[in-house]
Design a protein around this motif. Structure first.
Motif, PDB file in Angstrom:
ATOM      1  N   UNK A   1      -1.694 -14.561  10.319  1.00  0.00           N
ATOM      2  CA  UNK A   1      -3.148 -14.572  10.155  1.00  0.00           C
ATOM      3  C   UNK A   1      -3.476 -15.277   8.837  1.00  0.00           C
ATOM      4  N   UNK A   2      -4.165 -16.367   8.874  1.00  0.00           N
ATOM      5  CA  UNK A   2      -4.453 -17.127   7.665  1.00  0.00           C
ATOM      6  C   UNK A   2      -5.646 -16.548   6.941  1.00  0.00           C
ATOM      7  N   UNK A   3      -5.716 -16.833   5.619  1.00  0.00           N
ATOM      8  CA  UNK A   3      -6.807 -16.323   4.802  1.00  0.00           C
ATOM      9  C   UNK A   3      -8.010 -17.244   4.925  1.00  0.00           C
ATOM     10  N   UNK A   4      -8.786 -17.079   5.946  1.00  0.00           N
ATOM     11  CA  UNK A   4     -10.013 -17.840   6.118  1.00  0.00           C
ATOM     12  C   UNK A   4     -11.190 -16.884   6.077  1.00  0.00           C
ATOM     13  N   UNK A   5     -12.399 -17.443   5.948  1.00  0.00           N
ATOM     14  CA  UNK A   5     -13.560 -16.587   5.828  1.00  0.00           C
ATOM     15  C   UNK A   5     -14.302 -16.415   7.139  1.00  0.00           C
ATOM     16  N   UNK A   6     -13.632 -16.673   8.244  1.00  0.00           N
ATOM     17  CA  UNK A   6     -14.277 -16.328   9.505  1.00  0.00           C
ATOM     18  C   UNK A   6     -14.293 -14.806   9.629  1.00  0.00           C
ATOM     19  N   UNK A  30      -5.033  -4.181  15.474  1.00  0.00           N
ATOM     20  CA  UNK A  30      -5.336  -5.596  15.716  1.00  0.00           C
ATOM     21  C   UNK A  30      -5.370  -6.414  14.443  1.00  0.00           C
ATOM     22  N   UNK A  31      -5.985  -5.875  13.379  1.00  0.00           N
ATOM     23  CA  UNK A  31      -6.169  -6.648  12.146  1.00  0.00           C
ATOM     24  C   UNK A  31      -6.344  -5.668  10.985  1.00  0.00           C
ATOM     25  N   UNK A  32      -5.259  -5.165  10.432  1.00  0.00           N
ATOM     26  CA  UNK A  32      -5.345  -4.072   9.456  1.00  0.00           C
ATOM     27  C   UNK A  32      -5.924  -4.455   8.099  1.00  0.00           C
ATOM     28  N   UNK A  33      -5.955  -5.747   7.789  1.00  0.00           N
ATOM     29  CA  UNK A  33      -6.665  -6.235   6.588  1.00  0.00           C
ATOM     30  C   UNK A  33      -7.694  -7.228   7.105  1.00  0.00           C
ATOM     31  N   UNK A  47      -0.633   2.731   4.011  1.00  0.00           N
ATOM     32  CA  UNK A  47       0.205   2.150   2.956  1.00  0.00           C
ATOM     33  C   UNK A  47      -0.595   1.191   2.079  1.00  0.00           C
ATOM     34  N   UNK A  48      -1.468   0.381   2.689  1.00  0.00           N
ATOM     35  CA  UNK A  48      -2.269  -0.560   1.902  1.00  0.00           C
ATOM     36  C   UNK A  48      -3.273   0.171   1.025  1.00  0.00           C
ATOM     37  N   UNK A  49      -3.876   1.219   1.556  1.00  0.00           N
ATOM     38  CA  UNK A  49      -4.828   2.003   0.766  1.00  0.00           C
ATOM     39  C   UNK A  49      -4.109   2.693  -0.393  1.00  0.00           C
ATOM     40  N   UNK A  50      -2.944   3.275  -0.132  1.00  0.00           N
ATOM     41  CA  UNK A  50      -2.180   3.921  -1.209  1.00  0.00           C
ATOM     42  C   UNK A  50      -1.788   2.922  -2.286  1.00  0.00           C
ATOM     43  N   UNK A  51      -1.428   1.729  -1.887  1.00  0.00           N
ATOM     44  CA  UNK A  51      -1.080   0.709  -2.879  1.00  0.00           C
ATOM     45  C   UNK A  51      -2.249   0.443  -3.817  1.00  0.00           C
ATOM     46  N   UNK A  52      -3.439   0.343  -3.262  1.00  0.00           N
ATOM     47  CA  UNK A  52      -4.632   0.099  -4.080  1.00  0.00           C
ATOM     48  C   UNK A  52      -4.906   1.285  -4.995  1.00  0.00           C
ATOM     49  N   UNK A 283      -1.592 -10.474  -2.675  1.00  0.00           N
ATOM     50  CA  UNK A 283      -1.370 -10.526  -1.239  1.00  0.00           C
ATOM     51  C   UNK A 283      -1.332  -9.106  -0.699  1.00  0.00           C
ATOM     52  N   UNK A 284      -2.130  -8.834   0.319  1.00  0.00           N
ATOM     53  CA  UNK A 284      -2.123  -7.539   0.994  1.00  0.00           C
ATOM     54  C   UNK A 284      -1.836  -7.802   2.463  1.00  0.00           C
ATOM     55  N   UNK A 285      -0.756  -7.197   2.960  1.00  0.00           N
ATOM     56  CA  UNK A 285      -0.310  -7.553   4.305  1.00  0.00           C
ATOM     57  C   UNK A 285       0.002  -9.032   4.323  1.00  0.00           C
ATOM     58  N   UNK A 286      -0.599  -9.795   5.250  1.00  0.00           N
ATOM     59  CA  UNK A 286      -0.394 -11.243   5.247  1.00  0.00           C
ATOM     60  C   UNK A 286      -1.680 -11.973   4.868  1.00  0.00           C
ATOM     61  N   UNK A 287      -2.557 -11.295   4.099  1.00  0.00           N
ATOM     62  CA  UNK A 287      -3.791 -11.929   3.636  1.00  0.00           C
ATOM     63  C   UNK A 287      -3.698 -12.174   2.133  1.00  0.00           C
TER      64      UNK A 287
END
Length: 385
Positions: A1-6, A30-33, A47-52, A283-287
């Motif tokens: 998943x690329x970092x785009x602003x769509x 489907x898209x966790x970030x 896991x992402x929330x705990x990291x933050x 970078x968070x996940x693949x974003x």
């Protein structure tokens, strides 16, 4: 998943708002970030929330445009104010408030019909939240109805996205607090020895608190409490109505209530989200996010992550409590958690003690709240005492 602003999703879509919990469950897979204009970057995995939460240097709490003490502060400023605030929710303070808390819980529950209908959000949740919060702060009972009307208008303006109205309401609420401060200053030594007066007399770094800081602290405690406690009561009553086996279990063994309350509120969040802002590229996940990006931590999703909790709808009273993000985690964990836990325990204990049966009303399902609120807008039930 690329970092785009769509747009990855639209959190305001009717399908999402109709049942936020179900929508977040689907989105987490489907898209966790996920990016949206409305919430910017939403984090849906535990896991992402705990990291933050654990990396406050990369993910700043200073995400508000307005002074918010200490919610929107980072160390060392946050640390100084937390040190000031935490004793208000410590064991001694909770012990002193406990008899009044129990009395209010029993009084509110005593208003239930002997055998009839009740709308749990207004008749129980909002009443209890208003009365218990005013009592804790030392505010007069004459504020109950004005605050109830204010909460209704604030909720309506939030749902409508009316920034002008929200600004006016914030100014109005601050005015209520300033009037309370002024009356105590006029009373001098005769001012009541309550939480509000004590906060007024606090110091930080050897200086007196500015009025703006006092107002911010009292506003955060009150507005947050009114929303989350009433939402929690609605969620808990609705869950027990739908699960009579759990009702019976808790009536037979009230010692299970603390774990049951936290677990039920894990699977159905009373507070849906919090915000952060990045201080550097990360970078968070693949974003890939740049510095200055705004994040929304979706408690309503993270606390249902299958990677941590397995079946998110299974209520288990033996879970590791440190996994539950009901009150957050890390240095910004909710300082008022001991008060909230005592209030909810006393209310639910009184409710179960006073009733023999709580059940849904046929043909009248509970109505989900809309973001940013969690829980329900309406919870019609039948109770028998």
């Amino acid at each position: 998943m690329s970092n785009t602003r769509q747009q990855d999703w639209d959190p305001r879509d009717e399908d999402v708002q109709a049942d936020q919990i179900a929508a977040y469950d689907a989105m987490r897979h489907r898209c966790p970030v996920a990016f949206s204009d409305y919430l910017q970057w939403s984090l849906l995995r535990h896991a992402d929330v705990m990291r933050v939460l654990e990396d406050h240097e990369t993910f700043s709490n200073a995400a508000s445009r307005h002074l918010s003490v200490p919610n929107a502060m980072d160390p060392p400023e946050h640390t100084r104010f937390r040190r000031l605030i935490e004793p208000y929710f410590g064991p001694q303070a909770m012990g002193e408030f406990a008899p009044q808390c129990r009395a209010i819980a029993e009084d509110v529950v005593d208003r239930l019909p002997a055998n009839g209908e009740v709308e749990a959000m207004t008749a129980m949740g909002q009443d209890f939240a208003l009365e218990i919060q005013c009592a804790f702060m030392g505010w007069p009972t004459s504020l109950h109805e004005p605050l109830r009307a204010w909460v209704r208008r604030q909720q309506a303006a939030t749902l409508a996205g009316d920034r002008e109205a929200l600004g006016e309401l914030a100014h109005e609420f601050d005015g209520v607090i300033r009037d309370l401060l002024a009356s105590r200053r006029e009373a001098g030594d005769a001012a009541p020895d309550d939480v509000t007066t004590r906060i007024m007399n606090e110091t930080v770094e050897g200086r007196a608190l500015a009025d703006e800081e006092i107002v911010s602290i009292l506003r955060n405690w009150t507005v947050g409490e009114l929303g989350t406690i009433s939402a929690s009561i609605g969620i808990l009553m609705r869950y027990l109505a739908a699960h009579p086996d759990m009702q019976d279990r808790l009536r037979a063994d009230p010692g299970l209530l603390p774990a049951a309350i936290d677990e039920i509120l894990r699977l159905d969040a009373p507070l849906m989200s919090n915000r952060r802002i990045t201080t550097r590229a990360v970078k968070i996940g693949d974003r890939h996010l740049e510095a200055g990006e705004r994040l929304t931590l979706l408690w309503g999703s993270a606390n249902r992550d299958e990677a941590v909790f397995g079946d998110p709808d299974e209520v288990r009273l033996d879970r590791d409590p440190t996994d539950n993000l009901l009150y957050g985690a890390g240095i910004h964990v909710c300082p008022g958690a001991p008060l909230a836990r005592m209030e909810l325990h006393d209310f639910m204990d009184a409710l179960l003690d006073a009733t023999v049966d709580i059940r849904p009303l046929p043909g009248r399902p509970a109505v989900r709240a809309r973001y940013p609120a969690g829980g329900y807008a309406e919870v019609p039930l039948h109770v028998r005492r």
